[in-house]
Scaffold this active site. Structure first.
Site, short mmCIF file in Angstrom:
data_model
loop_
_atom_site.label_atom_id
_atom_site.label_comp_id
_atom_site.label_asym_id
_atom_site.label_seq_id
_atom_site.Cartn_x
_atom_site.Cartn_y
_atom_site.Cartn_z
N ARG A 246 -8.41 1.74 -8.09
CA ARG A 246 -7.92 0.35 -8.13
C ARG A 246 -8.50 -0.44 -9.31
NH1 ARG A 246 -5.39 3.10 -5.70
NH2 ARG A 246 -4.79 3.04 -3.50
N SER B 226 -3.15 -4.85 1.09
CA SER B 226 -4.53 -4.51 1.44
C SER B 226 -5.50 -5.55 0.87
CB SER B 226 -4.88 -3.12 0.90
OG SER B 226 -4.10 -2.13 1.52
N GLU C 20 -9.76 -6.48 -2.88
CA GLU C 20 -8.68 -5.84 -3.63
C GLU C 20 -7.66 -6.88 -4.06
OE1 GLU C 20 -5.19 -2.51 -2.87
OE2 GLU C 20 -7.23 -2.08 -2.18
#
Length: 309
Positions: free
Chosen positions: A178, A227, A297
């Site tokens: 990520r 998320s 995130e």
């Protein structure tokens, strides 16, 4: 600190633009959470040349923020200073180039997965399960179901904040979980994605599996941002949140999903402050109960209601 009232000086000398440039534009409509304050300046480019023309005049002291479809983002209630560029449908063309797709940054991941299916290219099915657009997917190395952008990206066209364009190979983007090596001063304009020739029926079946898995596990019909926290190495964020007793926790109009605990939900009356504060409460609970610090995130941008960042 950016120069005050960016909309009142340098914009007077701009070249003719084809896209939409406005001041004080509410941003809540561009966020999946449907919360957040206004952009000091807001621009939707009509094409790459339009974007280049604007960035070529952008003073160094004006803050630059780029939005896509508004999925993995929390726009704070105090709004966003400087220039907000939204990469919309005009920047979302999709075309085949051999076994690759040339994709504009504004294209939704969903649309790219379906285009790949139509072209008979496999390997991009996972994008059916990734909320967002290709520009954001490149920037954060988005992924799902065991595949991420680093696995399919050939190269990306990147524009810096002064309008200069360069093509960057996947290997040079410093991808990790990520994360990419792109800075906030870089704008993803387009990407070349590699597929593998495949049977359309099998591609369609895999996409259907992914769609059902998301529907069964995630609160897709709620106002959420995808998320919320990254998975710590070797662990699942949702399991840690559940273990810390945070399932269903609320603050104002914000809630931790009962269905999937790594999803924040705006139940209808939440402010961005409610959502962010609830997220930080969960982080503290997980740290206290599990000894693990969760990293956000979801990207948080702008100023809080009181003006703090």
């Amino acid at each position: 600190m950016m120069a005050a009232h960016a909309s009142s000086h340098w914009t007077e000398d701009l070249p003719p633009l084809k896209g939409r440039l406005e001041a004080n534009v509410p941003l809540a409509r561009y966020s999946w959470f449907r919360t957040g304050g206004p952009a000091e300046l807001f621009f939707e480019p009509a094409d790459q040349d339009d974007l280049c023309a604007l960035l070529g005049t952008l003073p160094a002291d004006v803050r630059l923020t780029v939005l896509g479809v508004g999925s993995n983002i929390l726009i704070r209630d105090g709004g966003v200073d400087g220039l907000v560029i939204r990469m919309g449908k005009a920047m979302g063309q999709i075309a085949r180039d051999g076994d690759c797709l040339m994709v504009g940054a504004g294209a939704s991941d969903f649309a790219v997965a379906h285009a790949a299916r139509d072209y008979g290219l496999s390997g991009l099915e996972f994008l059916r399960g990734v909320p967002g657009s290709i520009g954001g997917a490149v920037r954060m190395n988005a992924g799902a179901y065991g595949v991420e952008m680093a696995d399919i990206l050939v190269d990306a066209c990147i524009m810096d904040r002064f309008g200069h364009i360069r093509t960057v190979a996947c290997a040079d983007l410093d991808f990790s979980y990520r994360h990419s090596g792109l800075s906030d001063r870089d704008v993803v304009v387009s990407a070349r994605l590699r597929g593998v020739p495949g049977e359309r029926e099998r591609i369609e079946a895999r996409m259907a599996e992914i769609s059902k898995a998301r529907e069964d596990a995630q609160p897709l019909r709620s106002r959420t941002g995808g998320s919320t926290f990254k998975n710590p190495p070797g662990m699942k964020a949702w399991e840690l949140i559940d273990r810390a007793g945070c399932r269903g926790m609320t603050l104002g109009g914000a809630q931790i999903s009962e269905k999937h605990t790594n999803f924040l939900i705006n139940t209808g009356t939440a402010s961005s402050g409610d959502l962010e504060d609830l997220g930080d409460m969960v982080r503290q609970c997980v740290a206290d109960q599990c000894g693990v610090t969760l990293d956000w995130e979801i990207r948080r941008i702008g100023k809080r209601a009181g003006g703090a960042r």
